[in-house]
Design an enzyme around this catalytic site. Structure first.
Site, PDB file in Angstrom:
ATOM      1  CE  LYS A 128     -35.311 -89.292 121.955  1.00 49.63           C
ATOM      2  NZ  LYS A 128     -36.242 -88.446 122.674  1.00 49.63           N
ATOM      3  CG  HIS A 166     -60.408 -99.373 126.523  1.00 47.49           C
ATOM      4  ND1 HIS A 166     -61.238 -98.376 126.990  1.00 47.49           N
ATOM      5  CD2 HIS A 166     -61.225-100.381 126.137  1.00 47.49           C
ATOM      6  CE1 HIS A 166     -62.509 -98.784 126.918  1.00 47.49           C
ATOM      7  NE2 HIS A 166     -62.526-100.003 126.397  1.00 47.49           N
ATOM      8  CD  GLU A 170     -42.874 -85.715 118.195  1.00 49.41           C
ATOM      9  OE1 GLU A 170     -42.553 -86.682 118.888  1.00 49.41           O
ATOM     10  OE2 GLU A 170     -42.146 -84.720 118.053  1.00 49.41           O
ATOM     11  CB  SER A 185     -32.057 -85.611 120.529  1.00 54.23           C
ATOM     12  OG  SER A 185     -31.597 -84.902 121.653  1.00 54.23           O
TER      13      SER A 185
END
Ligand code: ARG
Length: 462
Positions: free
Chosen positions: A283, A156, A290, A277
């Site tokens: 960033k 979980h 992804e 970014s």
């Protein structure tokens, strides 16, 4: 008489329809398989006395030239050709004349396309298997360096029990090995030659399907022409197999994204696989994993598309099946590039074992060990041990400590049932000992993990 306007409209419609009908702009991908199929067919026709030796030689020579023209970029693919089969045949006839017109004896584009596509899928099964094997090897190699590196095992997405990082990586080696086996068994199941099925019912010509089967390297000819020309199970299987393997690639990508986040910092991916970014200069985004995760979507789409195309088709061949190819080409390309990128990401990332260990000290990973100890050493019913352990967890929380850091006093004072618990319990709560205690077959202990690594090394050697 049609007005000028009407004539233009008619011509435009004809052109749109030709384009709509044609597959050559994508099935040209199958040129090599198509030419090999034709050469095998012509050889067989010659052996059976259906085609003269002279014509066969001229056909074969002409086909090699067509191949050469395609590969050198000289060949001009035209919508008017409709598909790769007509494109090759018409160019062949342009080059060699009359003999070219004899090639299509005793076959149809229906068995021809099934042959080309099966050959393609067969070859791609093998190529993908090799990529999967490389992935297994990469995961096993990294795992062998981390058989004692502690990391929180989760369920979980909550801290559960300590495991070693190698053991975690080997879970993916297991997935990719199963994927490999799935492609292997699909290969076996579909290793049958469609050639000679003709349009749907075989042919009155005295052909020898076993010969073309042998020339093309299939195991046996298919046994029903009717089934063969409309069967696309082999394409569905590769789409499903790719989907499952991509789902595994997507899962490790998700973990890499989490692990490289500020909250985890378990791994650092090489800078090549991250981008900055455009607005937030601080960033580093994990774009590559992804995309691996995101591309899984289109691969699933390709599977669902073909399943849907096939579901209402009456026997035998229907033009609907022309829709089988683009999705397969797309899925194959997607998984090929995804496997090789994932492989590099894993090989080049750095593992931060300190952060992993630090994370193990949060969440009382060795709580189950206390319960197991009470069951084993004090013959306590598990449910009773569970509640006592819960009270120790509560005490540790009050003290702001992890269970593995409690002193003997602190443990003993939690419950009268453990007031005299032996000092050896501290060893049991130690994180590394806790990991190594799970020494059952398939468990996380370093000993079991090393056995698993050996198992994979043997498999890789095969
Ligand atoms: N381009 C067609 C396909 O991909 C080839 C078979 C066409 N056969 C036919 N009878 N129209 O399915």
């Amino acid at each position: 008489m049609a007005t000028n306007q009407e004539q233009i409209l008619k011509n435009t419609n004809a052109q749109i329809l030709d384009e709509f009908n044609a597959s050559v702009m994508f099935d040209k991908e199958l040129y090599d398989q198509d030419i090999r199929g034709s050469i095998a067919h012509s050889k067989m026709l010659c052996l059976q006395g259906i085609l003269s030796q002279e014509d066969q030689e001229s056909i074969e020579k002409g086909l090699w030239q067509v191949k050469e023209e395609i590969e050198s970029g000289q060949f001009e693919f035209k919508i008017a050709h409709e598909d790769i089969h007509m494109a090759v045949e018409s160019r062949l006839t342009e080059i060699i004349g009359e003999a070219g017109k004899r090639l299509h004896t005793a076959r149809s584009r229906n068995d021809q396309v099934a042959t080309d596509f099966r050959l393609y899928v067969k070859e791609k099964n093998i190529a993908i298997m090799s990529g999967l094997k490389t992935l297994v090897e990469t995961f096993v190699t990294l795992a062998s360096k981390h058989t004692t590196t502690l990391i929180p095992g989760m369920t979980h997405l909550q801290h559960a029990q300590p495991i070693n990082f190698g053991y975690h990586l080997l879970a993916y080696a297991n997935m990719f090995k199963r994927d490999y086996e799935r492609f292997e068994s699909s290969y076996e199941r579909n290793d049958y030659s469609p050639l000679g099925s003709a349009a749907l019912a075989g042919t009155p010509h005295n052909i020898d399907r076993f010969k073309t089967c042998e020339f093309l390297g299939f195991k046996e000819p298919t046994i029903s022409a009717l089934d063969t020309v409309s069967d696309r199970d082999f394409a569905l299987e590769i789409l499903f197999n790719i989907s499952t393997a991509m789902m595994h690639i997507s899962r490790i990508s998700e973990e890499l994204i989490l692990w490289s986040s500020y909250e985890f910092q378990f791994v650092k991916m090489s800078d090549e696989y991250a981008t900055t970014s455009s607005i937030m200069p601080q960033k580093k985004n994990p774009d590559v994993p992804e995309l691996l995760r995101g591309k899984t979507g289109r691969v699933y789409g390709n599977l669902i598309s073909l399943l849907t195309v096939m579901k209402g088709l009456p026997l035998a061949y229907n033009k609907d099946t022309q829709e089988d190819k683009e999705g397969v080409f797309d899925s194959v390309k997607t998984i090929e590039i995804s496997m090789s990128i994932l492989n590099e990401v894993i090989k080049t990332m750095t593992v931060n074992s300190d952060k992993m260990l630090q994370a193990c000290k949060i969440g009382h990973l060795s709580a189950t060990d206390l319960a197991d100890y009470l069951v084993q050493k004090q013959n306590m019913p598990f449910r009773t041990a569970y509640y006592i352990t819960k009270s120790v967890v509560a005490r540790a929380n009050e003290l702001g400590k992890d269970m593995s850091e409690l002193s003997l006093d602190e443990i003993q004072s939690c419950d009268s049932e453990i007031a005299n618990i032996d000092a050896e319990i501290l060893n049991y709560l130690n994180l590394e000992n806790s990991m190594n205690a799970r020494n059952s077959y398939g468990g996380t202990s370093t000993v079991q993990t090393k056995m698993q690594i050996e198992y994979f090394q043997k498999w890789l050697e095969k």
